[in-house]
Motif scaffolding. Structure first.
Motif, PDB file in Angstrom:
ATOM      1  N   UNK A 116     -46.403   0.593  32.508  1.00  0.00           N
ATOM      2  CA  UNK A 116     -46.067  -0.829  32.539  1.00  0.00           C
ATOM      3  C   UNK A 116     -44.808  -1.121  33.330  1.00  0.00           C
ATOM      4  N   UNK A 117     -43.767  -0.346  33.139  1.00  0.00           N
ATOM      5  CA  UNK A 117     -42.480  -0.783  33.636  1.00  0.00           C
ATOM      6  C   UNK A 117     -41.996  -0.050  34.878  1.00  0.00           C
ATOM      7  N   UNK A 118     -42.562   1.054  35.216  1.00  0.00           N
ATOM      8  CA  UNK A 118     -42.073   1.750  36.399  1.00  0.00           C
ATOM      9  C   UNK A 118     -42.607   1.070  37.647  1.00  0.00           C
ATOM     10  N   UNK A 119     -41.738   0.629  38.553  1.00  0.00           N
ATOM     11  CA  UNK A 119     -42.185  -0.193  39.679  1.00  0.00           C
ATOM     12  C   UNK A 119     -43.026   0.540  40.711  1.00  0.00           C
ATOM     13  N   UNK A 120     -42.918   1.846  40.801  1.00  0.00           N
ATOM     14  CA  UNK A 120     -43.657   2.552  41.842  1.00  0.00           C
ATOM     15  C   UNK A 120     -44.849   3.337  41.324  1.00  0.00           C
ATOM     16  N   UNK A 121     -45.189   3.180  40.055  1.00  0.00           N
ATOM     17  CA  UNK A 121     -46.303   3.960  39.507  1.00  0.00           C
ATOM     18  C   UNK A 121     -47.609   3.667  40.245  1.00  0.00           C
ATOM     19  N   UNK A 122     -47.974   2.397  40.356  1.00  0.00           N
ATOM     20  CA  UNK A 122     -49.232   2.044  41.030  1.00  0.00           C
ATOM     21  C   UNK A 122     -49.184   2.411  42.500  1.00  0.00           C
ATOM     22  N   UNK A 123     -48.036   2.234  43.123  1.00  0.00           N
ATOM     23  CA  UNK A 123     -47.922   2.531  44.549  1.00  0.00           C
ATOM     24  C   UNK A 123     -48.117   4.023  44.826  1.00  0.00           C
ATOM     25  N   UNK A 124     -47.407   4.859  44.095  1.00  0.00           N
ATOM     26  CA  UNK A 124     -47.504   6.303  44.337  1.00  0.00           C
ATOM     27  C   UNK A 124     -48.870   6.864  43.976  1.00  0.00           C
ATOM     28  N   UNK A 125     -49.344   6.510  42.801  1.00  0.00           N
ATOM     29  CA  UNK A 125     -50.633   7.055  42.389  1.00  0.00           C
ATOM     30  C   UNK A 125     -51.763   6.517  43.258  1.00  0.00           C
ATOM     31  N   UNK A 126     -51.692   5.252  43.648  1.00  0.00           N
ATOM     32  CA  UNK A 126     -52.721   4.682  44.524  1.00  0.00           C
ATOM     33  C   UNK A 126     -52.726   5.341  45.890  1.00  0.00           C
ATOM     34  N   UNK A 135     -56.930  -4.197  38.840  1.00  0.00           N
ATOM     35  CA  UNK A 135     -56.743  -2.960  39.607  1.00  0.00           C
ATOM     36  C   UNK A 135     -56.414  -3.223  41.075  1.00  0.00           C
ATOM     37  N   UNK A 136     -56.150  -4.474  41.418  1.00  0.00           N
ATOM     38  CA  UNK A 136     -55.945  -4.821  42.829  1.00  0.00           C
ATOM     39  C   UNK A 136     -54.745  -4.120  43.440  1.00  0.00           C
ATOM     40  N   UNK A 137     -53.609  -4.060  42.744  1.00  0.00           N
ATOM     41  CA  UNK A 137     -52.415  -3.423  43.320  1.00  0.00           C
ATOM     42  C   UNK A 137     -52.670  -1.937  43.578  1.00  0.00           C
ATOM     43  N   UNK A 138     -53.266  -1.270  42.614  1.00  0.00           N
ATOM     44  CA  UNK A 138     -53.622   0.138  42.801  1.00  0.00           C
ATOM     45  C   UNK A 138     -54.596   0.285  43.968  1.00  0.00           C
ATOM     46  N   UNK A 139     -55.597  -0.599  44.053  1.00  0.00           N
ATOM     47  CA  UNK A 139     -56.589  -0.543  45.123  1.00  0.00           C
ATOM     48  C   UNK A 139     -55.990  -0.766  46.496  1.00  0.00           C
ATOM     49  N   UNK A 148     -63.395  -0.531  47.050  1.00  0.00           N
ATOM     50  CA  UNK A 148     -63.726  -1.943  47.243  1.00  0.00           C
ATOM     51  C   UNK A 148     -63.793  -2.653  45.901  1.00  0.00           C
ATOM     52  N   UNK A 149     -64.362  -2.003  44.908  1.00  0.00           N
ATOM     53  CA  UNK A 149     -64.411  -2.595  43.567  1.00  0.00           C
ATOM     54  C   UNK A 149     -63.010  -2.744  42.988  1.00  0.00           C
ATOM     55  N   UNK A 150     -62.130  -1.795  43.277  1.00  0.00           N
ATOM     56  CA  UNK A 150     -60.752  -1.914  42.797  1.00  0.00           C
ATOM     57  C   UNK A 150     -60.030  -3.080  43.456  1.00  0.00           C
ATOM     58  N   UNK A 151     -60.316  -3.322  44.716  1.00  0.00           N
ATOM     59  CA  UNK A 151     -59.698  -4.454  45.406  1.00  0.00           C
ATOM     60  C   UNK A 151     -60.223  -5.783  44.880  1.00  0.00           C
TER      61      UNK A 151
END
Length: 119
Positions: A24-34, A85-89, A77-80
């Motif tokens: 939830x709170x780490x700002x780069x979690x979605x960016x790095x994992x994505x 899940x858009x940010x991760x996608x 495409x489904x994630x987008x």
């Protein structure tokens, strides 16, 4: 009848909050994992798909069925498309595109230098 080892509800919620902070709170979690999921997706999915096809089918049939790996593009495409899940996608798509560009760029440079050395 609850066993003495089973945690109570507040203890379970506290443990979940303690383990879930980075989602939830780490700002780069979605960016790095994505991004790294996109890199892995570009490199491992086609290789794994062709390996499974090659193990199960003769070479000619595996070669004919290889373009079906494009069905795997439904996942990003489904994630987008979904808001949750858009940010991760987005970062997954960036990782896919950059990985493909690096691989194609290095391959073209190697091919260029190999042809140039031969002439």
């Amino acid at each position: 009848m609850s066993s003495p080892e089973s945690p109570t509800r507040p203890e379970t919620e506290a443990a979940a909050r303690r383990l879930d902070w980075w989602h939830r709170s780490h700002p780069t979690f979605a960016a790095l994992t994505g991004f790294f999921a996109g890199m892995l997706f570009v490199t491992a999915v086609p290789g794994g798909f062709v390996s499974v096809l090659r193990l199960m089918l003769p070479y000619e049939d595996a070669e004919r069925l290889f373009p079906l790996v494009a069905i795997g593009l439904v996942v990003p495409i489904a994630m987008l498309a979904r808001r949750k899940t858009r940010r991760f996608g987005i970062f997954m798509a960036i990782g896919m595109v950059l990985t493909a560009l690096v691989v194609l760029g290095v391959a073209s440079l190697v091919l260029y230098f190999m042809v140039r050395q031969d002439a």
